[in-house]
Scaffold this motif. Structure first.
Motif, PDB file in Angstrom:
ATOM      1  N   LEU A 208     -37.472 -26.830  14.721  1.00 40.88           N
ATOM      2  CA  LEU A 208     -36.637 -28.030  14.842  1.00 40.88           C
ATOM      3  C   LEU A 208     -36.750 -28.772  16.174  1.00 40.88           C
ATOM      4  CD1 LEU A 208     -33.367 -26.675  13.177  1.00 40.88           C
ATOM      5  CD2 LEU A 208     -35.077 -28.175  12.158  1.00 40.88           C
ATOM      6  N   ALA A 209     -37.480 -28.229  17.138  1.00 43.02           N
ATOM      7  CA  ALA A 209     -37.512 -28.866  18.459  1.00 43.02           C
ATOM      8  C   ALA A 209     -38.033 -30.300  18.389  1.00 43.02           C
ATOM      9  CB  ALA A 209     -38.358 -28.043  19.422  1.00 43.02           C
ATOM     10  N   GLY A 210     -38.949 -30.590  17.493  1.00 44.11           N
ATOM     11  CA  GLY A 210     -39.487 -31.939  17.381  1.00 44.11           C
ATOM     12  C   GLY A 210     -38.799 -32.787  16.341  1.00 44.11           C
ATOM     13  N   VAL A 211     -37.791 -32.207  15.678  1.00 40.75           N
ATOM     14  CA  VAL A 211     -37.100 -32.916  14.595  1.00 40.75           C
ATOM     15  C   VAL A 211     -35.709 -33.388  15.030  1.00 40.75           C
ATOM     16  CG1 VAL A 211     -36.243 -32.729  12.225  1.00 40.75           C
ATOM     17  CG2 VAL A 211     -38.367 -31.573  12.884  1.00 40.75           C
ATOM     18  N   ILE A 212     -34.958 -32.491  15.653  1.00 41.16           N
ATOM     19  CA  ILE A 212     -33.614 -32.809  16.149  1.00 41.16           C
ATOM     20  C   ILE A 212     -33.687 -32.969  17.660  1.00 41.16           C
ATOM     21  CG2 ILE A 212     -31.244 -31.992  16.391  1.00 41.16           C
ATOM     22  CD1 ILE A 212     -31.596 -30.474  13.783  1.00 41.16           C
ATOM     23  N   ARG A 213     -33.336 -34.151  18.148  1.00 38.46           N
ATOM     24  CA  ARG A 213     -33.427 -34.438  19.577  1.00 38.46           C
ATOM     25  C   ARG A 213     -32.061 -34.915  20.076  1.00 38.46           C
ATOM     26  NH1 ARG A 213     -38.042 -36.181  17.154  1.00 38.46           N
ATOM     27  NH2 ARG A 213     -37.142 -38.236  16.730  1.00 38.46           N
ATOM     28  N   PRO A 214     -31.222 -34.004  20.560  1.00 35.23           N
ATOM     29  CA  PRO A 214     -29.902 -34.407  21.073  1.00 35.23           C
ATOM     30  C   PRO A 214     -30.045 -35.376  22.245  1.00 35.23           C
ATOM     31  CG  PRO A 214     -30.027 -32.028  20.789  1.00 35.23           C
ATOM     32  CD  PRO A 214     -31.421 -32.553  20.628  1.00 35.23           C
ATOM     33  N   THR A 215     -29.180 -36.377  22.269  1.00 35.96           N
ATOM     34  CA  THR A 215     -29.169 -37.331  23.382  1.00 35.96           C
ATOM     35  C   THR A 215     -27.749 -37.462  23.912  1.00 35.96           C
ATOM     36  OG1 THR A 215     -28.772 -39.317  22.031  1.00 35.96           O
ATOM     37  CG2 THR A 215     -31.067 -38.619  22.319  1.00 35.96           C
ATOM     38  N   ARG A 216     -27.650 -37.992  25.119  1.00 34.12           N
ATOM     39  CA  ARG A 216     -26.347 -38.140  25.792  1.00 34.12           C
ATOM     40  C   ARG A 216     -25.781 -39.529  25.524  1.00 34.12           C
ATOM     41  NH1 ARG A 216     -24.284 -36.702  31.652  1.00 34.12           N
ATOM     42  NH2 ARG A 216     -22.906 -38.472  32.053  1.00 34.12           N
ATOM     43  N   GLN A 217     -24.541 -39.578  25.080  1.00 36.11           N
ATOM     44  CA  GLN A 217     -23.811 -40.837  24.935  1.00 36.11           C
ATOM     45  C   GLN A 217     -22.564 -40.775  25.812  1.00 36.11           C
ATOM     46  OE1 GLN A 217     -25.159 -39.474  21.870  1.00 36.11           O
ATOM     47  NE2 GLN A 217     -26.796 -40.911  22.298  1.00 36.11           N
ATOM     48  N   GLU A 218     -22.385 -41.787  26.631  1.00 37.61           N
ATOM     49  CA  GLU A 218     -21.225 -41.804  27.518  1.00 37.61           C
ATOM     50  C   GLU A 218     -20.074 -42.569  26.881  1.00 37.61           C
ATOM     51  OE1 GLU A 218     -22.928 -43.476  31.086  1.00 37.61           O
ATOM     52  OE2 GLU A 218     -23.109 -41.482  31.969  1.00 37.61           O
ATOM     53  N   LEU A 219     -18.882 -42.062  27.082  1.00 37.74           N
ATOM     54  CA  LEU A 219     -17.650 -42.700  26.624  1.00 37.74           C
ATOM     55  C   LEU A 219     -16.855 -43.127  27.857  1.00 37.74           C
ATOM     56  CD1 LEU A 219     -16.557 -40.034  23.978  1.00 37.74           C
ATOM     57  CD2 LEU A 219     -17.964 -42.056  23.601  1.00 37.74           C
ATOM     58  N   PHE A 220     -16.217 -44.271  27.775  1.00 42.39           N
ATOM     59  CA  PHE A 220     -15.460 -44.792  28.901  1.00 42.39           C
ATOM     60  C   PHE A 220     -14.005 -44.989  28.484  1.00 42.39           C
ATOM     61  CE2 PHE A 220     -19.829 -46.143  29.210  1.00 42.39           C
ATOM     62  CZ  PHE A 220     -20.168 -45.837  30.517  1.00 42.39           C
ATOM     63  N   PHE A 221     -13.092 -44.535  29.313  1.00 43.69           N
ATOM     64  CA  PHE A 221     -11.666 -44.710  29.069  1.00 43.69           C
ATOM     65  C   PHE A 221     -11.081 -45.588  30.176  1.00 43.69           C
ATOM     66  CE2 PHE A 221     -12.646 -40.967  26.670  1.00 43.69           C
ATOM     67  CZ  PHE A 221     -11.799 -41.003  25.572  1.00 43.69           C
ATOM     68  N   PHE A 222     -10.413 -46.652  29.771  1.00 42.65           N
ATOM     69  CA  PHE A 222      -9.803 -47.579  30.712  1.00 42.65           C
ATOM     70  C   PHE A 222      -8.283 -47.451  30.630  1.00 42.65           C
ATOM     71  CE2 PHE A 222     -13.932 -49.270  29.652  1.00 42.65           C
ATOM     72  CZ  PHE A 222     -14.437 -49.666  30.880  1.00 42.65           C
ATOM     73  N   GLY A 223      -7.654 -47.370  31.794  1.00 41.37           N
ATOM     74  CA  GLY A 223      -6.201 -47.266  31.853  1.00 41.37           C
ATOM     75  C   GLY A 223      -5.586 -48.628  32.085  1.00 41.37           C
ATOM     76  N   PRO A 224      -5.326 -49.394  31.019  1.00 42.10           N
ATOM     77  CA  PRO A 224      -4.791 -50.749  31.185  1.00 42.10           C
ATOM     78  C   PRO A 224      -3.301 -50.714  31.504  1.00 42.10           C
ATOM     79  CG  PRO A 224      -4.901 -50.225  28.872  1.00 42.10           C
ATOM     80  CD  PRO A 224      -5.476 -49.027  29.604  1.00 42.10           C
ATOM     81  N   PRO A 225      -2.741 -51.822  31.947  1.00 43.50           N
ATOM     82  CA  PRO A 225      -1.282 -51.894  32.119  1.00 43.50           C
ATOM     83  C   PRO A 225      -0.591 -51.656  30.783  1.00 43.50           C
ATOM     84  CG  PRO A 225      -2.371 -53.789  33.128  1.00 43.50           C
ATOM     85  CD  PRO A 225      -3.413 -53.074  32.326  1.00 43.50           C
ATOM     86  N   PRO A 226       0.610 -51.109  30.800  1.00 47.79           N
ATOM     87  CA  PRO A 226       1.328 -50.864  29.543  1.00 47.79           C
ATOM     88  C   PRO A 226       1.477 -52.151  28.731  1.00 47.79           C
ATOM     89  CG  PRO A 226       2.450 -49.815  31.378  1.00 47.79           C
ATOM     90  CD  PRO A 226       1.393 -50.686  31.981  1.00 47.79           C
ATOM     91  N   SER A 227       1.050 -52.091  27.480  1.00 46.87           N
ATOM     92  CA  SER A 227       1.139 -53.261  26.614  1.00 46.87           C
ATOM     93  C   SER A 227       1.017 -52.829  25.166  1.00 46.87           C
ATOM     94  CB  SER A 227       0.032 -54.272  26.933  1.00 46.87           C
ATOM     95  OG  SER A 227       0.006 -55.313  25.978  1.00 46.87           O
ATOM     96  N   ILE A 228       1.940 -53.314  24.340  1.00 48.05           N
ATOM     97  CA  ILE A 228       1.840 -53.001  22.913  1.00 48.05           C
ATOM     98  C   ILE A 228       0.637 -53.696  22.293  1.00 48.05           C
ATOM     99  CG2 ILE A 228       4.314 -52.622  22.667  1.00 48.05           C
ATOM    100  CD1 ILE A 228       4.474 -55.391  21.328  1.00 48.05           C
ATOM    101  N   MET A 229       0.087 -54.720  22.958  1.00 49.31           N
ATOM    102  CA  MET A 229      -1.063 -55.443  22.423  1.00 49.31           C
ATOM    103  C   MET A 229      -2.335 -54.594  22.450  1.00 49.31           C
ATOM    104  SD  MET A 229       0.143 -58.241  21.405  1.00 49.31           S
ATOM    105  CE  MET A 229      -1.304 -59.270  21.114  1.00 49.31           C
TER     106      MET A 229
END
Length: 276
Positions: A208-229
């Motif tokens: 499987l080394a040439g078939v399955i190639r894991p890659t890195r995906q970055e996730l970003f979390f933003f802390g906005p001001p409190p808002s129900i919107m």
């Protein structure tokens, strides 16, 4: 040295979303099942280990994925009321996008509810968004976010109630009728199911080394001001197919902040030793 041998009908390697459900279903059929994971169920290294995942029905002309989602959502809901948040999923695109139009056709054919919007309607319903003037969108009002880690732990809990043995042990060697773990345990089973995602090419490099190639995906979390919107139901999960990078995002779910990522392949990644 004495080697401990455990004998099962089924041994499932990998206690993520696929492995946990497989173990649970086999246990429901009366099989004796072992579920192994070196880092533990729903661990942060696993594909299923993050806080949230999108569950949606629109997959272009890949109707099988749409049917998978339709069938799985009620199963998740049965496991617990807090595992699913119905945010709605808004897919922004352009009218000439073939994948977008194929999704509309599939949803209509299968009777899945959705709503159509043009750019003006998007801006009117979601004033916190700024859509391109030629954008169109579909909203799946019944779709939303699964609390991924909690979902997997809920399935594992159900499986353990049916006497599935959860073994926090990594696989080191695999043979035709048994495997050996990092602690020296020998697990024998009639059937082995390897549901270990990015670790598959590590366990079976020649195959499987040439078939399955894991890659890195970055996730970003933003802390906005409190808002129900920025919280559901005011803000849905969104996917922006008008941008070639296909950004997507989540509303603020329980104070985690607004989550943003891109639907694209990243650099090659080793699940054990990669930089996190």
């Amino acid at each position: 040295m004495l080697t401990l041998t455990d004998v099962y009908d089924i041994a499932v390697i990998g206690a993520g979303v696929f492995g946990s459900w497989i173990a649970y279903r086999f246990a429901q059929s009366g099989q004796r099942v072992a579920l192994l994971d070196g880092y533990g169920a729903a661990n942060p290294r696993s594909t299923s280990g993050c806080r949230s995942r999108i569950i949606r029905m629109a997959y272009g002309d890949h109707e099988v994925y749409t049917r998978f989602s339709c069938q799985s959502l009620p199963m998740w809901k049965q496991l617990g009321e807090d595992l699913f948040i119905r945010t709605g999923v808004l897919w922004l695109s352009r009218a000439d996008n073939e994948r977008f139009q194929a999704s509309r056709a599939t949803l209509r054919r299968l009777g899945i509810p959705f709503e159509d919007y043009d750019a003006r309607e998007i801006g009117k319903r979601y004033p916190q968004m700024s859509a391109p003037p030629d954008a169109v969108a579909i909203l799946e009002p019944e779709s939303g976010a699964l609390m991924a880690r909690e979902c997997v732990l809920a399935v594992v809990d159900r499986a353990q109630r049916l006497a599935v043995d959860l073994l926090p042990d990594a696989v080191r060697r695999v043979s035709a009728d048994a495997l050996t773990t990092a602690s020296g345990r020998r697990v024998q089973a009639g059937t082995f199911v390897f549901a270990c995602g990015p670790w598959l090419p590590c366990l079976f490099p020649e195959l499987l080394a040439g078939v399955i190639r894991p890659t890195r995906q970055e996730l970003f979390f933003f802390g906005p001001p409190p808002s129900i919107m920025l919280r559901p139901p005011c803000l849905p999960i969104w996917i922006d197919d008008t941008d070639p990078r296909i950004p997507y995002g989540f509303p603020d779910l329980g104070g985690d902040g607004v989550k943003v990522a891109f639907h694209r392949e990243g650099p090659a990644f080793n699940p054990d030793h990669g930089d996190r």
